[in-house]
Design a protein around this motif. Structure first.
Motif, PDB file in Angstrom:
ATOM      1  N   LEU A  40       0.621  -0.970  -0.126  1.00  0.00           N
ATOM      2  CA  LEU A  40      -0.214  -0.023  -0.058  1.00  0.00           C
ATOM      3  C   LEU A  40       0.970   1.177   0.006  1.00  0.00           C
ATOM      4  N   SER A  41       0.596   2.026  -0.962  1.00  0.00           N
ATOM      5  CA  SER A  41       1.382   3.390  -1.041  1.00  0.00           C
ATOM      6  C   SER A  41       0.667   4.610  -0.482  1.00  0.00           C
ATOM      7  N   ILE A  45      -9.801   9.503  -0.255  1.00  0.00           N
ATOM      8  CA  ILE A  45     -11.222   9.415  -0.010  1.00  0.00           C
ATOM      9  C   ILE A  45     -11.797  10.630  -0.657  1.00  0.00           C
ATOM     10  N   GLN A  46     -12.705  10.406  -1.493  1.00  0.00           N
ATOM     11  CA  GLN A  46     -13.262  11.636  -2.404  1.00  0.00           C
ATOM     12  C   GLN A  46     -12.208  12.156  -3.010  1.00  0.00           C
ATOM     13  N   GLY A  47     -11.312  11.573  -3.434  1.00  0.00           N
ATOM     14  CA  GLY A  47     -10.309  12.103  -4.505  1.00  0.00           C
ATOM     15  C   GLY A  47      -9.236  12.783  -3.690  1.00  0.00           C
ATOM     16  N   LYS A  48      -9.084  12.767  -2.449  1.00  0.00           N
ATOM     17  CA  LYS A  48      -8.120  13.510  -1.430  1.00  0.00           C
ATOM     18  C   LYS A  48      -7.242  12.352  -0.923  1.00  0.00           C
ATOM     19  N   PRO A  49      -5.875  12.516  -1.120  1.00  0.00           N
ATOM     20  CA  PRO A  49      -5.038  11.597  -0.864  1.00  0.00           C
ATOM     21  C   PRO A  49      -4.849  11.529   0.912  1.00  0.00           C
ATOM     22  N   ILE A  50      -4.947  10.496   1.533  1.00  0.00           N
ATOM     23  CA  ILE A  50      -4.755  10.295   2.817  1.00  0.00           C
ATOM     24  C   ILE A  50      -3.520   9.467   3.225  1.00  0.00           C
ATOM     25  N   GLN A  51      -2.745   9.505   4.029  1.00  0.00           N
ATOM     26  CA  GLN A  51      -1.645   8.884   4.342  1.00  0.00           C
ATOM     27  C   GLN A  51      -1.995   7.759   5.447  1.00  0.00           C
ATOM     28  N   ILE A  52      -1.564   6.495   5.143  1.00  0.00           N
ATOM     29  CA  ILE A  52      -1.800   5.417   5.924  1.00  0.00           C
ATOM     30  C   ILE A  52      -0.766   4.999   6.611  1.00  0.00           C
ATOM     31  N   ASN A  53      -0.561   4.680   7.965  1.00  0.00           N
ATOM     32  CA  ASN A  53       0.540   4.504   8.465  1.00  0.00           C
ATOM     33  C   ASN A  53       0.679   2.945   9.073  1.00  0.00           C
ATOM     34  N   ILE A  54       0.295   2.162   8.073  1.00  0.00           N
ATOM     35  CA  ILE A  54       0.658   0.726   8.391  1.00  0.00           C
ATOM     36  C   ILE A  54       1.202   0.156   7.117  1.00  0.00           C
ATOM     37  N   ASN A  64      -5.930 -17.642  -8.613  1.00  0.00           N
ATOM     38  CA  ASN A  64      -6.921 -16.760  -8.228  1.00  0.00           C
ATOM     39  C   ASN A  64      -7.352 -16.649  -6.810  1.00  0.00           C
ATOM     40  N   SER A  65      -6.070 -16.574  -6.103  1.00  0.00           N
ATOM     41  CA  SER A  65      -6.410 -16.533  -4.646  1.00  0.00           C
ATOM     42  C   SER A  65      -5.321 -15.323  -4.491  1.00  0.00           C
ATOM     43  N   TYR A  66      -5.827 -14.548  -3.190  1.00  0.00           N
ATOM     44  CA  TYR A  66      -4.982 -13.415  -2.437  1.00  0.00           C
ATOM     45  C   TYR A  66      -4.978 -13.395  -1.204  1.00  0.00           C
ATOM     46  N   PHE A  67      -4.136 -12.875  -0.458  1.00  0.00           N
ATOM     47  CA  PHE A  67      -4.000 -12.954   0.941  1.00  0.00           C
ATOM     48  C   PHE A  67      -3.222 -11.717   1.418  1.00  0.00           C
ATOM     49  N   LEU A  68      -3.406 -11.093   2.458  1.00  0.00           N
ATOM     50  CA  LEU A  68      -2.693 -10.245   3.203  1.00  0.00           C
ATOM     51  C   LEU A  68      -1.565 -10.846   3.836  1.00  0.00           C
ATOM     52  N   LEU A  69      -0.218 -10.454   3.631  1.00  0.00           N
ATOM     53  CA  LEU A  69       0.891 -10.953   4.363  1.00  0.00           C
ATOM     54  C   LEU A  69       0.629 -11.009   5.650  1.00  0.00           C
ATOM     55  N   SER A  70       0.179 -10.285   6.191  1.00  0.00           N
ATOM     56  CA  SER A  70       0.128 -10.102   7.876  1.00  0.00           C
ATOM     57  C   SER A  70      -1.108 -11.274   8.229  1.00  0.00           C
ATOM     58  N   ASN A  71      -1.838 -11.873   7.192  1.00  0.00           N
ATOM     59  CA  ASN A  71      -2.959 -12.677   7.742  1.00  0.00           C
ATOM     60  C   ASN A  71      -3.048 -13.772   6.449  1.00  0.00           C
ATOM     61  N   PRO A  72      -1.942 -14.699   6.400  1.00  0.00           N
ATOM     62  CA  PRO A  72      -2.164 -15.639   5.241  1.00  0.00           C
ATOM     63  C   PRO A  72      -3.462 -16.664   5.324  1.00  0.00           C
ATOM     64  N   GLN A  73      -3.860 -16.779   6.340  1.00  0.00           N
ATOM     65  CA  GLN A  73      -4.986 -17.889   6.605  1.00  0.00           C
ATOM     66  C   GLN A  73      -6.305 -17.452   5.988  1.00  0.00           C
ATOM     67  N   LYS A  74      -6.473 -15.936   6.045  1.00  0.00           N
ATOM     68  CA  LYS A  74      -7.451 -15.524   5.407  1.00  0.00           C
ATOM     69  C   LYS A  74      -7.493 -15.090   3.889  1.00  0.00           C
ATOM     70  N   ILE A  75      -7.943 -16.203   3.097  1.00  0.00           N
ATOM     71  CA  ILE A  75      -7.523 -16.199   1.632  1.00  0.00           C
ATOM     72  C   ILE A  75      -8.922 -15.588   0.848  1.00  0.00           C
TER      73      ILE A  75
END
Length: 131
Positions: A40-41, A45-54, A64-75
């Motif tokens: 995530l870069s 929201i509504q075209g205005k960039p916000i910074q996310i610090n995670i 055709n699967s994907y998962f978050l590296l922080s939660n690989p069990q939730k596919i």
């Protein structure tokens, strides 16, 4: 004169944004481009960039699967809709849609599904870069 230049610039910028909201790739190109780890870069929201610090990273796979590296069990599952020119992402309780995909960037929007299975896009976008 400056106002005309500004209006022309806005016009071409809006055309570019409309064009970039579609994925014009073959299935093979989608797999080759998507199936990597993405970070995530920023979000907007509504075209205005916000910074996310995670540190949010997602892995897409050719099956055709994907998962978050922080939660690989939730596919989740992804599906390319070539006719609609988007990629749909689903997990148990969420739906999202990738609207922009290239070798450097992926943008997805979260979707809202109502009780009649109608899909409405949210006002937020999530911008990822490929690792």
């Amino acid at each position: 004169m400056v106002k005309k230049y500004f209006l022309i610039l806005l016009f071409f910028n809006s055309l570019n944004q409309l064009h970039s909201q579609h994925i014009n790739l073959s299935e093979e190109e989608v797999i080759a481009t998507l199936c990597h780890t993405w970070s995530l870069s920023f979000a907007s929201i509504q075209g205005k960039p916000i910074q996310i610090n995670i540190d949010l990273k997602v892995q897409f796979n050719p099956d055709n699967s994907y998962f978050l590296l922080s939660n690989p069990q939730k596919i989740g599952k992804w599906r390319y809709n070539q006719k609609g020119k988007f990629i749909e992402l689903t997990t148990n309780d969420r739906t999202a849609r990738i609207t922009t995909l290239n070798k450097k960037e992926m943008v997805f929007i979260e979707m809202q599904v109502d009780e009649h299975q109608r899909v409405t896009p949210q006002k937020s976008q999530f911008h990822f870069i490929r690792e």
